[in-house]
Design an enzyme around this catalytic site. Structure first.
Site, PDB file in Angstrom:
ATOM      1  N   ASN A  10     -16.446 -11.216   7.283  1.00  0.00           N
ATOM      2  CA  ASN A  10     -15.620 -12.202   8.306  1.00  0.00           C
ATOM      3  C   ASN A  10     -16.418 -12.380   9.766  1.00  0.00           C
ATOM      4  O   ASN A  10     -16.539 -11.270  10.348  1.00  0.00           O
ATOM      5  CB  ASN A  10     -14.307 -11.412   8.668  1.00  0.00           C
ATOM      6  CG  ASN A  10     -13.473 -11.881   9.813  1.00  0.00           C
ATOM      7  OD1 ASN A  10     -13.731 -13.218  10.349  1.00  0.00           O
ATOM      8  ND2 ASN A  10     -12.730 -11.346  10.506  1.00  0.00           N
ATOM      9  N   LYS A  12     -15.778 -14.091  12.157  1.00  0.00           N
ATOM     10  CA  LYS A  12     -15.026 -14.034  13.351  1.00  0.00           C
ATOM     11  C   LYS A  12     -15.624 -15.247  14.078  1.00  0.00           C
ATOM     12  O   LYS A  12     -16.069 -16.426  13.742  1.00  0.00           O
ATOM     13  CB  LYS A  12     -14.927 -12.894  14.193  1.00  0.00           C
ATOM     14  CG  LYS A  12     -14.544 -11.664  13.500  1.00  0.00           C
ATOM     15  CD  LYS A  12     -14.251 -10.419  14.135  1.00  0.00           C
ATOM     16  CE  LYS A  12     -14.183  -9.264  13.162  1.00  0.00           C
ATOM     17  NZ  LYS A  12     -13.469  -8.197  13.939  1.00  0.00           N
ATOM     18  N   HIS A  94      -5.148 -11.654   9.742  1.00  0.00           N
ATOM     19  CA  HIS A  94      -5.872 -10.725  10.485  1.00  0.00           C
ATOM     20  C   HIS A  94      -5.180 -10.304  11.637  1.00  0.00           C
ATOM     21  O   HIS A  94      -4.552 -11.327  12.484  1.00  0.00           O
ATOM     22  CB  HIS A  94      -7.346 -11.480  10.789  1.00  0.00           C
ATOM     23  CG  HIS A  94      -8.247 -10.456  10.940  1.00  0.00           C
ATOM     24  ND1 HIS A  94      -8.207  -9.925  12.411  1.00  0.00           N
ATOM     25  CD2 HIS A  94      -9.303 -10.058  10.210  1.00  0.00           C
ATOM     26  CE1 HIS A  94      -9.298  -9.130  12.307  1.00  0.00           C
ATOM     27  NE2 HIS A  94      -9.761  -8.923  11.360  1.00  0.00           N
ATOM     28  N   GLU A  96      -6.371  -9.491  14.428  1.00  0.00           N
ATOM     29  CA  GLU A  96      -6.664 -10.300  15.737  1.00  0.00           C
ATOM     30  C   GLU A  96      -5.700 -11.401  15.733  1.00  0.00           C
ATOM     31  O   GLU A  96      -5.379 -12.186  17.052  1.00  0.00           O
ATOM     32  CB  GLU A  96      -7.953 -10.742  15.878  1.00  0.00           C
ATOM     33  CG  GLU A  96      -8.894  -9.359  15.974  1.00  0.00           C
ATOM     34  CD  GLU A  96     -10.424  -9.306  15.538  1.00  0.00           C
ATOM     35  OE1 GLU A  96     -10.802 -10.429  14.891  1.00  0.00           O
ATOM     36  OE2 GLU A  96     -11.045  -8.383  15.081  1.00  0.00           O
ATOM     37  N   GLU A 165      -6.573  -3.028   6.815  1.00  0.00           N
ATOM     38  CA  GLU A 165      -7.436  -2.824   8.127  1.00  0.00           C
ATOM     39  C   GLU A 165      -6.438  -2.175   9.317  1.00  0.00           C
ATOM     40  O   GLU A 165      -5.854  -2.837  10.161  1.00  0.00           O
ATOM     41  CB  GLU A 165      -7.664  -4.162   8.535  1.00  0.00           C
ATOM     42  CG  GLU A 165      -8.425  -5.152   7.476  1.00  0.00           C
ATOM     43  CD  GLU A 165      -9.566  -6.047   8.211  1.00  0.00           C
ATOM     44  OE1 GLU A 165     -10.602  -5.936   8.028  1.00  0.00           O
ATOM     45  OE2 GLU A 165      -8.995  -6.902   8.908  1.00  0.00           O
ATOM     46  N   GLY A 171     -13.911  -2.919  14.526  1.00  0.00           N
ATOM     47  CA  GLY A 171     -14.828  -3.335  15.436  1.00  0.00           C
ATOM     48  C   GLY A 171     -15.008  -2.152  16.251  1.00  0.00           C
ATOM     49  O   GLY A 171     -15.729  -2.300  17.657  1.00  0.00           O
ATOM     50  N   SER A 210     -14.967  -1.145  10.251  1.00  0.00           N
ATOM     51  CA  SER A 210     -15.977  -0.579  10.769  1.00  0.00           C
ATOM     52  C   SER A 210     -16.613  -0.163   9.304  1.00  0.00           C
ATOM     53  O   SER A 210     -17.564   1.042   9.372  1.00  0.00           O
ATOM     54  CB  SER A 210     -15.924   0.545  11.438  1.00  0.00           C
ATOM     55  OG  SER A 210     -15.418  -0.124  12.917  1.00  0.00           O
TER      56      SER A 210
END
Ligand code: PEP
Length: 249
Positions: A10, A12, A94, A96, A165, A171, A210
């Site tokens: 991904n 991003k 996701h 985010e 996730e 991250g 991660s």
């Protein structure tokens, strides 16, 4: 039943045409593991077309989709457009996007259905916050997300995957404990089987948060882990390819 792992990068909001060299290297090296692992790169929408043209036969994907087929949705992109640009897979829900764009479970479900309906493969993301984990509510929270976001069946195990996730691991360099991954993936598996019957046993459940070369092997050995969704470590072929290799073992 052997399950071929899906390793999806991904990117991003990273990547311009200058980065197509990385895409080419990843696609070229991934060929070595054809049949043993499925590899995809979900790049920014602006790069999908050029990336797909640069690496024919390699799975290029998108990171979001609008749930409708067309209409007055400024800035959005629908499934047919992604398909037309050369995408073969899309990430939906996701964290985010759930956070920054207030995407609720019902919305994520509609996006998953739009992607599958248009012939795209779909990776549907779920995951708990640190607060929810620390309060002992991780399994309950994720279970609720899964139940409310799953696309209506039947689904195909080759085209639909779920990604667990934990938000606090994305991250951050923090990775969930293998025992916690095992517990969560097993709980998700139960819900997939409840939703889709026997097919639910074959749906791949990716872990994301991660993942890197040094921890991929350990994560892939956990029961019910069917691959990985990889952010930071997918940007450079040198970081991503060892993860692909671990997935092919
Ligand atoms: C992600 O973007 O879905 C992700 C898991 O990112 P990272 O690997 O950087 O934690």
């Amino acid at each position: 039943m052997t399950m071929v792992k899906l390793i999806a990068g991904n990117w991003k909001m990273h990547g311009t045409s200058e980065d197509l060299g990385e895409v080419r290297t990843i696609a070229e090296w991934s060929k070595k593991f054809e049949g043993a692992v499925e590899v995809a790169l979900c790049v920014p929408a602006t790069l999908i077309h050029r990336a797909a043209e640069a690496v024919p036969g390699f799975l290029i994907g998108a990171q979001d989709i609008h749930h409708k087929e067309k209409g007055a949705h400024t800035g959005d992109v629908c499934a047919a457009m992604l398909h037309d640009a050369g995408a073969g897979i899309v990430i939906v829900g996701h964290s985010e996007r759930r956070d920054a764009h207030r995407e609720a479970d019902g919305h994520v479900k509609a996006k998953a259905e739009a992607g599958l309906g248009a012939g795209l493969k779909v990776i549907l993301c779920v995951g708990e916050s640190l607060e929810e984990r620390e309060a002992g509510r991780a399994v309950e929270t994720v279970g609720r997300q899964v139940d409310a976001s799953l696309p209506a069946g039947p689904v195909d195990t080759g085209t639909f995957a779920l990604a667990y996730e934990p938000i606090w691991a994305i991250g951050t360099g923090r990775v969930a404990e293998v025992e916690d991954i095992e517990e969560m993936h097993s709980a998700i598996r139960e819900r997939l089987v409840a939703a889709y019957g026997e097919t639910g046993a074959g749906v791949r459940i990716l872990y994301g948060g991660s993942v890197k070369a040094s921890n991929a092997g350990e994560i892939f050995a956990v029961p019910n882990v069917g691959g990985a969704l990889v952010g930071g470590a997918s940007l450079k072929a040198a970081d991503f390819l060892p993860i692909v290799e671990a997935g092919a073992d």
